[in-house]
Design an enzyme around this catalytic site. Structure first.
Site, short mmCIF file in Angstrom:
data_model
loop_
_atom_site.label_atom_id
_atom_site.label_comp_id
_atom_site.label_asym_id
_atom_site.label_seq_id
_atom_site.Cartn_x
_atom_site.Cartn_y
_atom_site.Cartn_z
N HIS A 34 0.81 -1.23 0.00
CA HIS A 34 0.00 0.00 0.00
C HIS A 34 0.85 1.28 0.00
O HIS A 34 0.68 2.11 -0.90
CB HIS A 34 -1.01 -0.05 1.16
N HIS A 60 4.28 6.84 5.18
CA HIS A 60 3.14 7.55 5.78
C HIS A 60 2.40 6.78 6.87
O HIS A 60 1.78 7.38 7.74
CB HIS A 60 2.16 8.05 4.70
N ASP A 61 2.46 5.45 6.85
CA ASP A 61 1.75 4.69 7.89
C ASP A 61 2.69 4.10 8.95
O ASP A 61 2.24 3.32 9.79
CB ASP A 61 0.92 3.55 7.25
N GLU A 64 1.96 5.58 12.60
CA GLU A 64 0.60 5.21 13.02
C GLU A 64 0.45 3.70 13.26
O GLU A 64 -0.20 3.28 14.20
CB GLU A 64 -0.38 5.66 11.94
N ASP A 65 1.09 2.91 12.43
CA ASP A 65 0.78 1.47 12.45
C ASP A 65 1.94 0.55 12.84
O ASP A 65 1.77 -0.67 12.85
CB ASP A 65 0.28 1.02 11.05
N ASP A 121 -3.18 8.40 -0.83
CA ASP A 121 -3.67 7.42 0.16
C ASP A 121 -5.14 7.12 -0.08
O ASP A 121 -5.57 5.96 -0.08
CB ASP A 121 -3.44 8.01 1.56
P1 NDP Z 1 -11.21 1.93 8.81
O1 NDP Z 1 -11.83 3.08 8.14
O2 NDP Z 1 -10.17 2.19 9.79
O3 NDP Z 1 -10.62 0.87 7.76
C1 NDP Z 1 -10.18 1.31 6.60
C2 NDP Z 1 -8.70 1.61 6.68
O4 NDP Z 1 -7.99 0.37 6.75
C3 NDP Z 1 -8.23 2.30 5.44
O5 NDP Z 1 -8.34 3.69 5.61
C4 NDP Z 1 -6.80 1.81 5.31
O6 NDP Z 1 -6.00 2.66 6.12
C5 NDP Z 1 -6.82 0.43 5.94
N1 NDP Z 1 -6.91 -0.73 5.02
C6 NDP Z 1 -6.24 -1.91 5.15
N2 NDP Z 1 -6.60 -2.77 4.23
C7 NDP Z 1 -7.50 -2.17 3.44
C8 NDP Z 1 -8.23 -2.57 2.29
N3 NDP Z 1 -8.14 -3.79 1.76
N4 NDP Z 1 -9.09 -1.70 1.72
C9 NDP Z 1 -9.22 -0.47 2.24
N5 NDP Z 1 -8.57 -0.01 3.34
C10 NDP Z 1 -7.71 -0.87 3.94
O7 NDP Z 1 -12.32 1.05 9.35
P2 NDP Z 1 -12.72 0.95 10.84
O8 NDP Z 1 -12.88 -0.48 11.10
O9 NDP Z 1 -11.80 1.70 11.69
O10 NDP Z 1 -14.10 1.71 10.88
C11 NDP Z 1 -14.14 3.08 10.78
C12 NDP Z 1 -15.57 3.61 10.79
O11 NDP Z 1 -16.49 2.72 10.17
C13 NDP Z 1 -16.06 3.85 12.18
O12 NDP Z 1 -16.26 5.24 12.31
C14 NDP Z 1 -17.37 3.11 12.31
O13 NDP Z 1 -18.37 3.92 12.86
C15 NDP Z 1 -17.71 2.77 10.89
N6 NDP Z 1 -18.37 1.45 10.82
C16 NDP Z 1 -19.34 1.25 9.89
C17 NDP Z 1 -19.97 0.02 9.80
C18 NDP Z 1 -21.02 -0.21 8.76
O14 NDP Z 1 -21.40 -1.33 8.53
N7 NDP Z 1 -21.52 0.82 8.11
C19 NDP Z 1 -19.63 -1.09 10.69
C20 NDP Z 1 -18.56 -0.79 11.59
C21 NDP Z 1 -17.97 0.44 11.65
P3 NDP Z 1 -4.42 2.86 5.91
O15 NDP Z 1 -4.17 3.75 4.76
O16 NDP Z 1 -4.03 3.49 7.22
O17 NDP Z 1 -3.87 1.49 5.70
ZN ZN Z 2 -2.32 4.61 4.09
#
Ligand code: NDP
Ligand code: ZN
Length: 183
Positions: A34, A60-61, A64-65, A121
């Site tokens: 990524h 960038h991550d 954080e990660d 991103d």
């Molecule tokens: P996230 O938004 O944190 O998960 C997405 C993040 O995960 C991306 O921004 C990315 O960040 C990373 N990532 C890793 N693998 C993938 C991939 N294959 N595709 C896309 N992104 C990926 O999800 P959360 O679990 O933290 O939930 C966040 C929000 O969702 C909460 O505010 C909650 O309220 C809501 N929610 C909604 C639900 C629904 O059904 N509508 C259910 C549960 C929660 P990076 O760039 O850092 O890797």
């Molecule tokens: Zn990222």
């Protein structure tokens, strides 16, 4: 130390830091794919040539990660890169929804370098949410993610026309694909 060398050093550094981590999609791709993809998007699509921005994309991550401190990045890659990475680091002590809201709020106030990385991103993540979503995500949740990404990007318009145009096309294609999968 030349730019090319620093870029390679960043790729190696991030790969080590993200060792053992995978993306959330069902292909469980190595996490490092990524940040590397974000840097490639900035270079290929955005025509970004600023090495500090490309290095920040690769890193960038990390804060954080992974177990990476700002001092480590500052020492190895300098103050500018470290500043960008810190701008791109969410405060993980905050609840998830608040972190999402803060990204929308903060995006317009980021430096240009951090905005570029954030655009890349969002392009990378929305591409994944469309084609290779995290396990267990409903259609509704995928659409919510795209909508949130649009809000973050709305606050960064005027930064890079190539990236923004690409983002707009991606969003249109994503919605098309997801609306078809709904049928
Ligand atoms: P996230 O938004 O944190 O998960 C997405 C993040 O995960 C991306 O921004 C990315 O960040 C990373 N990532 C890793 N693998 C993938 C991939 N294959 N595709 C896309 N992104 C990926 O999800 P959360 O679990 O933290 O939930 C966040 C929000 O969702 C909460 O505010 C909650 O309220 C809501 N929610 C909604 C639900 C629904 O059904 N509508 C259910 C549960 C929660 P990076 O760039 O850092 O890797
Ligand atoms: Zn990222």
């Amino acid at each position: 130390m030349n730019n090319l060398n620093n870029l390679l050093k960043a790729a190696s550094f991030a790969a080590k830091k993200h060792t053992g981590q995978t993306r959330k999609g069902n292909d469980a791709a190595p996490y490092i794919n990524h940040p590397l993809e974000v840097a490639v998007i900035l270079s290929n699509v955005g025509k970004v040539e600023d090495a500090d921005v490309l290095i920040a994309a690769i890193l960038h991550d990390t804060i954080e990660d992974t177990e990476t401190g700002a001092d480590e990045i500052r020492e190895l890659f300098g103050e500018t890169v470290c500043g960008y990475v810190l701008e791109l680091t969410d405060d993980k002590s905050l609840p998830k929804q608040m972190r999402k809201d803060l990204q929308v709020e903060h995006a317009p106030h980021l430096s240009t370098g951090a905005k570029l990385v954030k655009l890349g991103d969002k392009i990378s993540n929305i591409t994944d949410v469309t084609n290779n979503p995290p396990d267990g995500w409903s259609l509704e949740r995928r659409l919510e993610y795209i909508e949130w990404g649009e809000k973050v990007v709305a606050g960064m318009r005027g930064t890079n026309e190539h990236l923004e145009h690409f983002f707009d096309e991606l969003i249109a294609q994503s919605r098309e694909k997801l609306s078809n999968s709904e049928a």
